[in-house]
Every structure is written in C-alpha cells, then in structure tokens.
Write a protein that holds these residues in place. Structure first.
Motif, PDB file in Angstrom:
ATOM      1  N   ASP A  38       0.853  -1.184   0.000  1.00  0.00           N
ATOM      2  CA  ASP A  38       0.000   0.000   0.000  1.00  0.00           C
ATOM      3  C   ASP A  38       0.893   1.238   0.000  1.00  0.00           C
ATOM      4  O   ASP A  38       1.152   1.840   1.040  1.00  0.00           O
ATOM      5  CB  ASP A  38      -0.929  -0.019   1.216  1.00  0.00           C
ATOM      6  CG  ASP A  38      -2.032   1.038   1.117  1.00  0.00           C
ATOM      7  OD1 ASP A  38      -1.986   1.880   0.198  1.00  0.00           O
ATOM      8  OD2 ASP A  38      -2.933   1.006   1.979  1.00  0.00           O
ATOM      9  N   ASP A  89     -11.332   3.289   0.640  1.00  0.00           N
ATOM     10  CA  ASP A  89     -10.221   4.149   0.254  1.00  0.00           C
ATOM     11  C   ASP A  89      -9.461   3.578  -0.930  1.00  0.00           C
ATOM     12  O   ASP A  89      -9.053   4.311  -1.827  1.00  0.00           O
ATOM     13  CB  ASP A  89      -9.224   4.303   1.408  1.00  0.00           C
ATOM     14  CG  ASP A  89      -9.801   5.019   2.608  1.00  0.00           C
ATOM     15  OD1 ASP A  89     -10.664   5.894   2.442  1.00  0.00           O
ATOM     16  OD2 ASP A  89      -9.367   4.701   3.728  1.00  0.00           O
ATOM     17  N   GLU A 133      -9.494  -1.745   9.654  1.00  0.00           N
ATOM     18  CA  GLU A 133      -9.879  -1.096   8.405  1.00  0.00           C
ATOM     19  C   GLU A 133      -9.146  -1.634   7.171  1.00  0.00           C
ATOM     20  O   GLU A 133      -9.050  -0.949   6.154  1.00  0.00           O
ATOM     21  CB  GLU A 133      -9.684   0.420   8.536  1.00  0.00           C
ATOM     22  CG  GLU A 133     -10.618   1.021   9.573  1.00  0.00           C
ATOM     23  CD  GLU A 133     -10.415   2.505   9.814  1.00  0.00           C
ATOM     24  OE1 GLU A 133      -9.402   3.069   9.342  1.00  0.00           O
ATOM     25  OE2 GLU A 133     -11.262   3.103  10.502  1.00  0.00           O
ATOM     26  N   TYR A 134      -8.636  -2.845   7.274  1.00  0.00           N
ATOM     27  CA  TYR A 134      -8.041  -3.546   6.129  1.00  0.00           C
ATOM     28  C   TYR A 134      -8.629  -4.941   6.048  1.00  0.00           C
ATOM     29  O   TYR A 134      -8.784  -5.622   7.076  1.00  0.00           O
ATOM     30  CB  TYR A 134      -6.533  -3.743   6.311  1.00  0.00           C
ATOM     31  CG  TYR A 134      -5.618  -2.683   5.797  1.00  0.00           C
ATOM     32  CD1 TYR A 134      -5.373  -2.534   4.426  1.00  0.00           C
ATOM     33  CD2 TYR A 134      -4.940  -1.859   6.681  1.00  0.00           C
ATOM     34  CE1 TYR A 134      -4.482  -1.566   3.973  1.00  0.00           C
ATOM     35  CE2 TYR A 134      -4.047  -0.902   6.226  1.00  0.00           C
ATOM     36  CZ  TYR A 134      -3.830  -0.757   4.877  1.00  0.00           C
ATOM     37  OH  TYR A 134      -2.949   0.185   4.417  1.00  0.00           O
ATOM     38  N   SER A 136     -12.309   3.486   5.369  1.00  0.00           N
ATOM     39  CA  SER A 136     -12.424   4.419   6.488  1.00  0.00           C
ATOM     40  C   SER A 136     -13.906   4.776   6.602  1.00  0.00           C
ATOM     41  O   SER A 136     -14.754   4.116   6.008  1.00  0.00           O
ATOM     42  CB  SER A 136     -11.541   5.650   6.256  1.00  0.00           C
ATOM     43  OG  SER A 136     -11.915   6.309   5.063  1.00  0.00           O
ATOM     44  N   TRP A 163     -16.443  -7.100   2.450  1.00  0.00           N
ATOM     45  CA  TRP A 163     -16.566  -5.768   3.039  1.00  0.00           C
ATOM     46  C   TRP A 163     -18.032  -5.337   3.112  1.00  0.00           C
ATOM     47  O   TRP A 163     -18.498  -4.851   4.146  1.00  0.00           O
ATOM     48  CB  TRP A 163     -15.738  -4.765   2.247  1.00  0.00           C
ATOM     49  CG  TRP A 163     -15.776  -3.365   2.780  1.00  0.00           C
ATOM     50  CD1 TRP A 163     -15.403  -2.949   4.028  1.00  0.00           C
ATOM     51  CD2 TRP A 163     -16.212  -2.200   2.092  1.00  0.00           C
ATOM     52  NE1 TRP A 163     -15.566  -1.592   4.140  1.00  0.00           N
ATOM     53  CE2 TRP A 163     -16.057  -1.107   2.973  1.00  0.00           C
ATOM     54  CE3 TRP A 163     -16.696  -1.974   0.799  1.00  0.00           C
ATOM     55  CZ2 TRP A 163     -16.384   0.196   2.604  1.00  0.00           C
ATOM     56  CZ3 TRP A 163     -17.014  -0.673   0.433  1.00  0.00           C
ATOM     57  CH2 TRP A 163     -16.867   0.399   1.330  1.00  0.00           C
ATOM     58  N   LEU A 214      -7.453  -0.586  13.778  1.00  0.00           N
ATOM     59  CA  LEU A 214      -8.882  -0.260  13.778  1.00  0.00           C
ATOM     60  C   LEU A 214      -9.723  -1.226  12.949  1.00  0.00           C
ATOM     61  O   LEU A 214     -10.930  -1.032  12.806  1.00  0.00           O
ATOM     62  CB  LEU A 214      -9.094   1.175  13.271  1.00  0.00           C
ATOM     63  CG  LEU A 214      -8.532   2.274  14.165  1.00  0.00           C
ATOM     64  CD1 LEU A 214      -8.653   3.632  13.494  1.00  0.00           C
ATOM     65  CD2 LEU A 214      -9.227   2.269  15.523  1.00  0.00           C
ATOM     66  N   TRP A 216       0.133   5.056   9.090  1.00  0.00           N
ATOM     67  CA  TRP A 216      -1.270   4.935   8.689  1.00  0.00           C
ATOM     68  C   TRP A 216      -1.655   3.472   8.516  1.00  0.00           C
ATOM     69  O   TRP A 216      -2.755   3.070   8.910  1.00  0.00           O
ATOM     70  CB  TRP A 216      -1.549   5.738   7.422  1.00  0.00           C
ATOM     71  CG  TRP A 216      -3.019   5.903   7.184  1.00  0.00           C
ATOM     72  CD1 TRP A 216      -3.793   5.248   6.275  1.00  0.00           C
ATOM     73  CD2 TRP A 216      -3.904   6.769   7.896  1.00  0.00           C
ATOM     74  NE1 TRP A 216      -5.093   5.653   6.367  1.00  0.00           N
ATOM     75  CE2 TRP A 216      -5.193   6.592   7.354  1.00  0.00           C
ATOM     76  CE3 TRP A 216      -3.721   7.673   8.933  1.00  0.00           C
ATOM     77  CZ2 TRP A 216      -6.310   7.291   7.827  1.00  0.00           C
ATOM     78  CZ3 TRP A 216      -4.835   8.370   9.398  1.00  0.00           C
ATOM     79  CH2 TRP A 216      -6.104   8.177   8.846  1.00  0.00           C
ATOM     80  N   VAL A 217      -0.784   2.672   7.935  1.00  0.00           N
ATOM     81  CA  VAL A 217      -1.052   1.238   7.806  1.00  0.00           C
ATOM     82  C   VAL A 217      -1.293   0.648   9.190  1.00  0.00           C
ATOM     83  O   VAL A 217      -2.275  -0.064   9.420  1.00  0.00           O
ATOM     84  CB  VAL A 217       0.105   0.504   7.093  1.00  0.00           C
ATOM     85  CG1 VAL A 217      -0.052  -1.016   7.203  1.00  0.00           C
ATOM     86  CG2 VAL A 217       0.190   0.924   5.628  1.00  0.00           C
ATOM     87  N   ARG A 261      -8.720  -1.321   1.763  1.00  0.00           N
ATOM     88  CA  ARG A 261      -8.574  -0.414   2.898  1.00  0.00           C
ATOM     89  C   ARG A 261      -9.778   0.521   2.906  1.00  0.00           C
ATOM     90  O   ARG A 261     -10.170   1.043   1.866  1.00  0.00           O
ATOM     91  CB  ARG A 261      -7.278   0.402   2.789  1.00  0.00           C
ATOM     92  CG  ARG A 261      -7.134   1.447   3.890  1.00  0.00           C
ATOM     93  CD  ARG A 261      -5.763   2.136   3.936  1.00  0.00           C
ATOM     94  NE  ARG A 261      -5.087   2.371   2.693  1.00  0.00           N
ATOM     95  CZ  ARG A 261      -5.248   3.437   1.913  1.00  0.00           C
ATOM     96  NH1 ARG A 261      -6.114   4.383   2.228  1.00  0.00           N
ATOM     97  NH2 ARG A 261      -4.538   3.567   0.803  1.00  0.00           N
ATOM     98  N   ARG A 286      -2.189   2.131  11.943  1.00  0.00           N
ATOM     99  CA  ARG A 286      -3.436   2.662  12.479  1.00  0.00           C
ATOM    100  C   ARG A 286      -4.636   1.906  11.917  1.00  0.00           C
ATOM    101  O   ARG A 286      -5.527   1.488  12.654  1.00  0.00           O
ATOM    102  CB  ARG A 286      -3.549   4.150  12.136  1.00  0.00           C
ATOM    103  CG  ARG A 286      -4.866   4.789  12.527  1.00  0.00           C
ATOM    104  CD  ARG A 286      -5.260   5.880  11.504  1.00  0.00           C
ATOM    105  NE  ARG A 286      -6.608   6.310  11.696  1.00  0.00           N
ATOM    106  CZ  ARG A 286      -7.672   5.751  11.124  1.00  0.00           C
ATOM    107  NH1 ARG A 286      -7.561   4.722  10.324  1.00  0.00           N
ATOM    108  NH2 ARG A 286      -8.880   6.210  11.347  1.00  0.00           N
ATOM    109  N   CYS A 287      -4.664   1.739  10.597  1.00  0.00           N
ATOM    110  CA  CYS A 287      -5.797   1.070   9.947  1.00  0.00           C
ATOM    111  C   CYS A 287      -5.912  -0.394  10.378  1.00  0.00           C
ATOM    112  O   CYS A 287      -7.022  -0.892  10.588  1.00  0.00           O
ATOM    113  CB  CYS A 287      -5.677   1.176   8.430  1.00  0.00           C
ATOM    114  SG  CYS A 287      -5.912   2.861   7.806  1.00  0.00           S
TER     115      CYS A 287
END
Length: 139
Positions: free
Chosen positions: A20, A63, A36-37, A53, A84, A34, A27-28, A51, A30-31
């Motif tokens: 990515d 994203d 978010e991947y 958000s 997803w 959370l 950021w990776v 990914r 963080r995601c």
C-alpha cells in the motif's frame, strides 16, 4: 484455487507497508489496529487488500482496493468487496462510498459493474487537479 478474505492482523503489516504505497507506515498500522483492512489470500499468501475508512464517521468509504497484477481478473477484488459489503451491512451501514480518478475508466467500470453509481465529482486544486469521481451503493 479458492480466495480467502480475512481481516488484516499485525502479521500482515510488513506486506501491507510494501504493497500500500499510498499511505505511510503509521497509517497502515493505524488502519490495521482499527480493523480497516481486509486481505485477500490464496494458499495462505496475500494477493490483495481493501482499505476503508468512515466518511463523516458514519458512511463506510472504500479508500483503496488493490490486487497484485498477476492475480487481477480472477475474483480477488470481487471477493474483497463482497466480504466488506457484508461486514458493513452487519454493522448497520445502509450506504457505501468510494471514488476513482476521472481519467481512470477501468476502475470506474469495475465500480459500476459492482453496483456503484456516480454521485458527483470534486477537484482539489493543485493537490489533485484531475477530478475525483465519487460513487455510492445502497445496501
């Protein structure tokens, strides 16, 4: 070979950092923390990711969806999208959002084939002079 879609975990971070290239390592991380991947795997090896958000903190926003070139057009992107969508539906979402550059007809066609409709376009001045096309999909 069957495609498996899983939530990314810490063990996927090195692969995501390498794959990515649009975001920083921070950021990776963080995601991933959370949730978010999503990772598409084949024979336990990652072949793609999605990914996301939250637009306005309430609307799931894809994203980026990416599949390794040698694995494209084999169902990995569709598998990522379907997992997803179901996960967002289970979380109570009633609408999905995503976007694509206006000069990228192939990604736009993929979004349309998967039920997304154009919602509008924005430009971001010198930061991104090519308009971004936004898509939505009711769930």
């Amino acid at each position: 070979m069957a495609i498996e879609v899983i939530a990314a975990s810490d063990e996927n971070i090195p692969w995501l950092i390498a794959s990515d290239r649009h975001v920083s390592e921070a950021w990776v991380r963080r995601c991933v923390s959370l949730g978010e991947y999503l990772i598409a795997r084949q024979d336990s090896s990652p072949i793609g990711f999605l990914r996301f958000s939250w637009f306005w903190g309430t609307i799931p926003y894809m994203d980026l969806i990416y599949v390794l070139p040698d694995n494209q057009r084999r169902g990995a992107g569709t598998a990522l999208l379907q997992v997803w969508e179901e996960a967002m539906r289970e979380r109570g979402a009633r609408l999905l959002m995503t976007s694509s550059m206006s000069d990228e007809p192939e990604p736009q066609a993929w979004h349309r084939r998967n039920g997304f409709k154009v919602s509008g376009k924005l430009t971001f001045g010198n930061l991104q002079p090519v308009p971004e096309v936004f898509f939505i999909k009711p769930l």
